[in-house]
Scaffold this active site. Structure first.
Site, mmCIF file in Angstrom:
data_model
loop_
_atom_site.group_PDB
_atom_site.id
_atom_site.type_symbol
_atom_site.label_atom_id
_atom_site.label_comp_id
_atom_site.label_asym_id
_atom_site.label_seq_id
_atom_site.Cartn_x
_atom_site.Cartn_y
_atom_site.Cartn_z
ATOM 1 N N SER A 1 -1.237 6.555 6.144
ATOM 2 C CA SER A 1 -0.092 5.718 5.794
ATOM 3 C C SER A 1 -0.365 4.982 4.490
ATOM 4 C CB SER A 1 0.181 4.689 6.891
ATOM 5 O OG SER A 1 -0.775 3.628 6.829
ATOM 6 N N ASP A 2 0.713 4.661 3.768
ATOM 7 C CA ASP A 2 0.550 3.674 2.712
ATOM 8 C C ASP A 2 0.149 2.366 3.393
ATOM 9 O OD1 ASP A 2 0.509 2.364 0.284
ATOM 10 O OD2 ASP A 2 2.476 3.089 -0.349
ATOM 11 N N TRP A 3 -0.452 1.478 2.622
ATOM 12 C CA TRP A 3 -1.046 0.276 3.200
ATOM 13 C C TRP A 3 0.044 -0.660 3.742
ATOM 14 C CZ3 TRP A 3 -4.176 3.683 2.004
ATOM 15 C CH2 TRP A 3 -5.559 3.537 2.015
#
Length: 758
Positions: free
Chosen positions: A234-236
């Protein structure tokens, strides 16, 4: 690395408890993963970014605020794409991989390959292009380069992540054809050709579903269609529902969150809401990633001076000479030069946000020009103040006074880091008024005026100043060695060979996404469809300042002997000879576009389908060959859910840029012999136009008509034309004689012919 024992019946990992397995699937902290050494899973280190390693050994952050280890800041993607050179991008990837490995980084978070849908996107400096082919080819080269050093790449942000406004929640509402033709192909090419270790899902929703929870994209398209076998991260902070995300195909949630969502996953498994095999599969992917990136785990020292010189070489090939009237450039070896602008000494070389690199050194254009032109006389003036605290009039007057005495005035202008960054979008395309006024008055005073632009996203080149200057060099954000690269091009040490990877419009209101960016009330509608960038400008005949693919050189090139040969039912090969007809060595970008015949869907005037960059000495020639595969001629047919090639006469074109065609050759393709099933909801035109059904239907209708009725039908062709758009179930009531029972069912069955869409 040991293998974890597996239960042969269930396929479950028998070494680790459920709670331990779920804990592996979220970060240990901001930049590392949890470990289970007994199961062959060490902790992995991840780090930004696409154009330099932002490794934080101390207190970490995701916004580029806290310190990171010194690293080479290479040109960001906005500059890199203007090189149009996969080999050069591959070398950059190798250099990034070397530095990442030396710092103990296992996965480097990049490249970013999102399409530049709007020039206002605040993160455009991290993205390659408005064109999916150019983005995909360069992105694949980047990934191959990084991974050749034993470091994993993370292609981002998947998918339709084209703005920063409301980026954590906004739904990108985009139709399937547009997704397939514009926003997915770069990812598809990189996955199928470069096998990235990881793919990073984006923050936003796609058609109402968060990217992290989008099973169709993450599993059905990415894995089942394209064959991706790596890890989805995932993106952060992009995961809203951890259980839904894991079920959809997001393997690793970053960063860590103290175990809260791990417990949610374990509880879902115990409650029967999530099959434990989903957890096991994600753990297996994490283990496979560890084996892959730890195969070459020995760090090697990095020669930062060599890295810096490579950054200079790369940056010089990225600069785009937009105009050069009366050979204002290259600069003469002697004479008097006025260097004007803060950026002449304090170079703007990278963007803000998570990719911000702690550069090992930064070269200024002023110092590098002095080094390359020892016989020239230099004067300097600040010209403007980026903080807005100084007297703008006084600064301009000082600059004009020096410009009036100079043979050439060189202005270094552009955007501040506060103007463009991750986290927010730009509101306009303008340079600051202090800069545009400075350019205007300096151009009036100086014998010759050269403007060097430093910006991550395109800026408007207004008539009020652009038409008054002699030369303009678009330097983008050129990385830490950009000062030397600018000096190399201005002095002619390097021939400018950059070409625009995005269109420079005359004004914001003429951009294709203008009325649909950045959206409203949680939604952004991709209303322009496939007409993104040059596809729109060329199709709608909208004039631009400079088209996609534009760039000026100090030498000249000629294209000859252009031939196009069909190599299959829907493939072709194009060849041409390119000759350097000027007096300098230089590089040239050969751009191949395809113009399609009339199709059942709206089609751009032309689309980039191949390109190559060639280096030639004066008088030297070379032959370039391009293989055009099926996709070069295909469009996505939403009714068939596949790629389709329409029959007709295509034009294969070699162009100077997206607007100027140098030479064109026809190519006749038979196309896919597609027949779509007919239903009562199909139109009259579709019924009569069907190759098998049409004649049979005509015969069935005429069989029930009297001679007088048949004659009247023949005389009323216009009436039939009016009825073409009418659904058949409505049309049946207008027939003078009802069709025999069972005829329509037989004809609909006849329409079910095999489709050749793929």
């Amino acid at each position: 690395m040991p293998h974890a024992p597996v239960d042969s019946a269930s396929g479950a990992d028998t070494t680790l408890s459920l709670d331990r397995k779920t804990s592996l699937l979220s970060g240990r902290g901001l930049w590392s993963t949890e470990s289970a050494e007994e199961a062959g899973i060490p902790s992995l280190a991840l780090s930004d970014g696409p154009h330099g390693v932002r490794f934080q050994s101390g207190e970490g952050d995701h916004l580029g605020i806290n310190n990171s280890a010194p690293a080479t800041c290479f040109p960001p993607a906005t500059a890199l794409a203007s090189s149009w050179d996969p080999e050069l991008v591959g070398r950059l990837g190798e250099a990034l991989g070397r530095e990442a490995r030396s710092l103990g980084v296992d996965v480097l978070l990049g490249p970013g390959v999102n399409i530049k849908r709007s020039p206002l996107c605040g993160r455009n400096f991290e993205y390659f292009s408005e064109d999916p082919l150019l983005s995909g080819v360069l992105g694949a080269a980047h990934v191959r380069g990084v991974q050749s050093q034993g470091v994993g790449a993370s292609v981002k942000h998947f998918a339709a992540n084209n703005q920063e406004t409301d980026r954590m929640r906004v739904s990108a509402d985009v139709d399937e054809r547009t997704l397939r033709e514009i926003y997915l192909p770069a990812f598809e090419r990189i996955v199928t050709e470069a096998a990235p270790a990881t793919v990073m899902c984006s923050y936003n929703k796609i058609n109402g579903v968060y990217a992290a929870e989008h099973r169709r994209l993450l599993t059905e398209v990415l894995r089942e269609e394209w064959g991706f076998d790596g890890l989805v991260v995932s993106d952060w902070g992009a995961v809203a529902d951890r259980v839904a995300a894991l079920a959809a195909g997001t393997d690793l949630e970053m960063p860590g969150n103290g175990g809260g969502t791990d417990a949610e996953v374990a509880a879902a498994v115990r409650a029967g809401a999530l099959d434990e095999s989903v957890v096991d599969t994600a753990v297996d992917r994490l283990r496979a990633l560890a084996r892959r990136v730890r195969a070459e785990a020995t760090p090697t020292p990095v020669d930062h001076e060599a890295q810096h010189q490579l950054a200079r070489e790369i940056a010089a090939d990225c600069l785009v000479l937009l105009k050069n009237e009366d050979r204002a450039l290259p600069l003469a070896p002697s004479g008097r030069l006025a260097l004007i602008g803060e950026f002449a000494t304090a170079l703007r070389y990278q963007g803000g946000g998570s990719s911000h690199v702690n550069a090992t050194r930064v070269d200024s254009p002023a110092d590098e020009l002095r080094a390359l032109l020892p016989d020239a006389r230099f004067d300097s003036a600040r010209g403007y103040d980026t903080t807005g605290q100084e007297d703008a009039v006084r600064l301009r007057e000082e600059a004009v006074a020096l410009a009036a005495k100079a043979d050439t005035a060189i202005l270094f202008v552009g955007l501040r880091e506060a103007d463009e960054s991750e986290g927010f979008d730009r509101e306009h395309l303008e340079l600051h008024v202090d800069q545009t006024e400075l350019i205007r008055v300096v151009a009036q005073a100086a014998r010759r005026t050269v403007v060097v632009l430093l910006n991550g996203g395109v800026v408007r080149l207004a008539d009020s100043w652009y038409d008054e200057v002699d030369a303009v060099l678009e330097a983008w954000l050129p990385g830490q060695a950009g000062g030397g690269a600018i000096a190399d091009v201005l002095t002619g040490r390097v021939n400018p060979s950059g070409r625009l990877a995005e269109t420079i419009p005359h004004r914001l209101s003429e951009t294709p996404s203008f009325l649909n960016f950045p959206g409203e009330q949680g939604h952004v509608r991709y209303g322009e469809g496939v007409m993104v960038g040059y596809r729109y400008y060329e199709t709608a005949d909208v004039a631009v300042r400079h088209p996609f693919g534009h760039g000026v050189s100090y030498t000249t090139f000629e294209t000859s002997d252009f031939q196009v040969t069909r190599t299959g039912p829907d493939t072709a090969q194009a060849t041409a000879t390119v000759t350097n007809t000027g007096g300098r060595a230089g590089k040239h970008v050969v751009q191949v576009y395809v113009s399609a015949p009339k199709r059942p869907v709206s089609s751009p005037a032309r689309e980039l389908r191949a390109f190559a960059k060639v280096a030639l000495g004066p008088g030297e020639s070379t032959t370039v060959t391009f293989d055009l595969d099926r996709r070069a001629f295909a469009y996505w047919d939403v009714t068939l859910d596949g790629w389709t090639v329409a029959a007709g006469a295509y034009q294969v074109q070699i162009c100077e840029n997206a607007h100027d065609v140098l030479v064109s050759a026809p190519l006749d393709l038979a196309g896919d012999q597609l027949t779509k099933p007919i239903t009562l909801d199909s139109t009259v035109g579709e019924w009569f136009g069907h190759p098998a059904v049409g004649p049979a239907l005509t015969g069935a209708i005429r069989a029930g008509l009297t001679e007088e009725q048949a004659a009247m039908a023949d005389d009323n062709a216009d009436a039939m034309r009016m009825a073409e758009s009418m659904p058949m179930r409505q049309f049946l009531g207008f027939l003078p004689v009802p069709l025999p029972e069972g005829v329509l069912e037989q004809l609909m069955e006849l329409s079910h012919a095999p489709s050749s869409a793929s």
